[in-house]
Design a protein around this motif. Structure first.
Motif, PDB file in Angstrom:
ATOM      1  N   GLN A   1       1.034  -1.040  -0.128  1.00  0.00           N
ATOM      2  CA  GLN A   1       0.217   0.006  -0.211  1.00  0.00           C
ATOM      3  C   GLN A   1       0.900   1.040   0.302  1.00  0.00           C
ATOM      4  O   GLN A   1       1.843   1.603   0.777  1.00  0.00           O
ATOM      5  CB  GLN A   1      -0.748   0.544   1.503  1.00  0.00           C
ATOM      6  CG  GLN A   1      -1.954   1.006   1.398  1.00  0.00           C
ATOM      7  CD  GLN A   1      -2.900   1.096   2.672  1.00  0.00           C
ATOM      8  OE1 GLN A   1      -2.431   0.038   3.473  1.00  0.00           O
ATOM      9  NE2 GLN A   1      -4.015   1.528   2.532  1.00  0.00           N
TER      10      GLN A   1
ATOM     11  N   ALA B   1      -2.714   5.626  -0.643  1.00  0.00           N
ATOM     12  CA  ALA B   1      -3.834   5.337   0.091  1.00  0.00           C
ATOM     13  C   ALA B   1      -3.967   5.327   0.870  1.00  0.00           C
ATOM     14  O   ALA B   1      -5.358   5.414   1.376  1.00  0.00           O
ATOM     15  CB  ALA B   1      -3.046   4.224  -1.015  1.00  0.00           C
ATOM     16  N   ALA B   2      -2.983   5.016   2.152  1.00  0.00           N
ATOM     17  CA  ALA B   2      -3.223   4.463   3.523  1.00  0.00           C
ATOM     18  C   ALA B   2      -4.054   5.569   4.347  1.00  0.00           C
ATOM     19  O   ALA B   2      -5.063   6.111   5.033  1.00  0.00           O
ATOM     20  CB  ALA B   2      -2.175   3.790   4.370  1.00  0.00           C
TER      21      ALA B   2
END
Length: 337
Positions: A269, A273-274
């Motif tokens: 990830q 995105a996190a």
């Protein structure tokens, strides 16, 4: 042909692609002209006579164009027009055969009178103060240097430009550059071969090297200028630099100083995105570490810089990162979010 018009569904598509980003404007194509083989220059104006944001030499704008599948592509192009004209932007675009559709659309479909959506100018390639500048351009990489040269002249600094291309037919703005005489050296490959960069072996006191062009040229310049301080050599890339696998493959934690959140970044990830999944949106565009839109301040911890923007000295400070591609070396990072 369905053009990108003000009352057209494509405007909604392109606006959606840059939703939430500050400074978005819809500009009209006022002029489109061929300036070299495979290169067009666009003059973009505010349709109602309004102003466009000010910009500095080396800046680029994000341009969003529609695609046949209803999606939109975002591309970044250096500004090369009169930066003192508050109503106009000018950009030059190469019809890249490896294009995913952006340059193809501009060259084959976009017409005078059509509307395009653009973002606020961003400058990841600013001109520093120095006594001497070595400018090195390959192909369409000439565009940011047109205004840098003007600025160097105004500052009274000495400078020299090496400008290479496949042939003189493929090299834009030769008429403009001719005014500078022997301060400009042209390297059409079909006539002179590859650029001679041996002069870069010896650093110049209070000098800077600026290079923009295809990756092979950047690699050669980086090698030729290895005796210069890292902070004195700047690159602007069309595509991200090739990198090895990340140093850290395990998950790591983000401590968000302002929102008081703790976010885990998974093995496969991105930080971006996190953050998005955690409800902490960060502006982004290229998702390749090239445009600089997603820059975030780092308060604690050691990031693994995987962008194509920062030089070695800037990376060593560990005070910022580009969250679309960069990760962490330390177990935790504290970000100013």
């Amino acid at each position: 042909m369905e053009t990108l018009a003000v009352d057209n569904k494509d405007v909604a598509t392109t606006q959606k692609a840059v939703a939430g980003k500050p400074g978005i404007q819809t500009l009209r194509v006022d002029r489109k002209e061929i300036v070299a083989d495979g290169i067009v220059r666009l003059r973009l104006v505010e349709p109602n006579g309004g102003r466009v944001p000010f910009w500095t030499p080396g800046a680029h704008i994000e341009v969003v164009v529609p695609q046949a599948d209803g999606e939109a592509l975002s591309r970044h192009y250096s500004l090369c027009g009169d930066r003192w004209d508050p109503h106009v932007y000018e950009i030059a675009i190469l019809n890249d055969p490896k294009s995913k559709g952006g340059s193809k659309y501009v060259h084959e479909e976009l017409a005078v009178g059509d509307m395009v959506t653009v973002g606020t100018p961003r400058n990841n390639f600013p001109l520093s103060q120095a006594k001497h500048f070595e400018f090195i351009a390959g192909g369409i990489g000439i565009t940011p240097f047109l205004k840098m040269i003007e600025a160097a002249e105004q500052l009274g600094a000495s400078w020299h430009l090496n400008y290479g291309g496949r042939s003189t037919d493929s090299m834009a703005f030769l008429d403009t550059l001719a005014d500078y005489g022997d301060k400009v050296t042209l390297w059409p490959q079909d006539e002179k071969g590859f650029m001679d960069l041996s002069y870069l072996s010896e650093p110049v006191e209070d000098g800077r090297v600026y290079c923009c062009g295809p990756e092979p040229l950047l690699n050669v310049v980086q090698k030729a200028a290895e005796n210069w301080p890292s902070w004195a050599v700047r690159f602007e890339r069309f595509v991200p630099a090739t990198l090895p696998a990340p140093v850290r493959t395990e998950p790591f934690m983000l401590d968000l100083a302002r929102s008081k959140k703790c976010v885990e970044v998974g093995t496969d990830q991105s930080v971006l995105a996190a953050l998005t999944d955690a409800g902490v949106p960060v502006l982004s565009s290229c998702n390749e570490g090239v445009c600089g839109t997603c820059e975030v301040a780092v308060l604690k911890g050691k990031p693994e810089h995987r962008d194509s923007l920062l030089n070695d000295a800037e990376r060593e400070r560990n005070d910022r990162m580009f969250v679309c591609v960069s990760r962490a070396v330390s177990d935790r990072l504290e970000l100013d979010l």
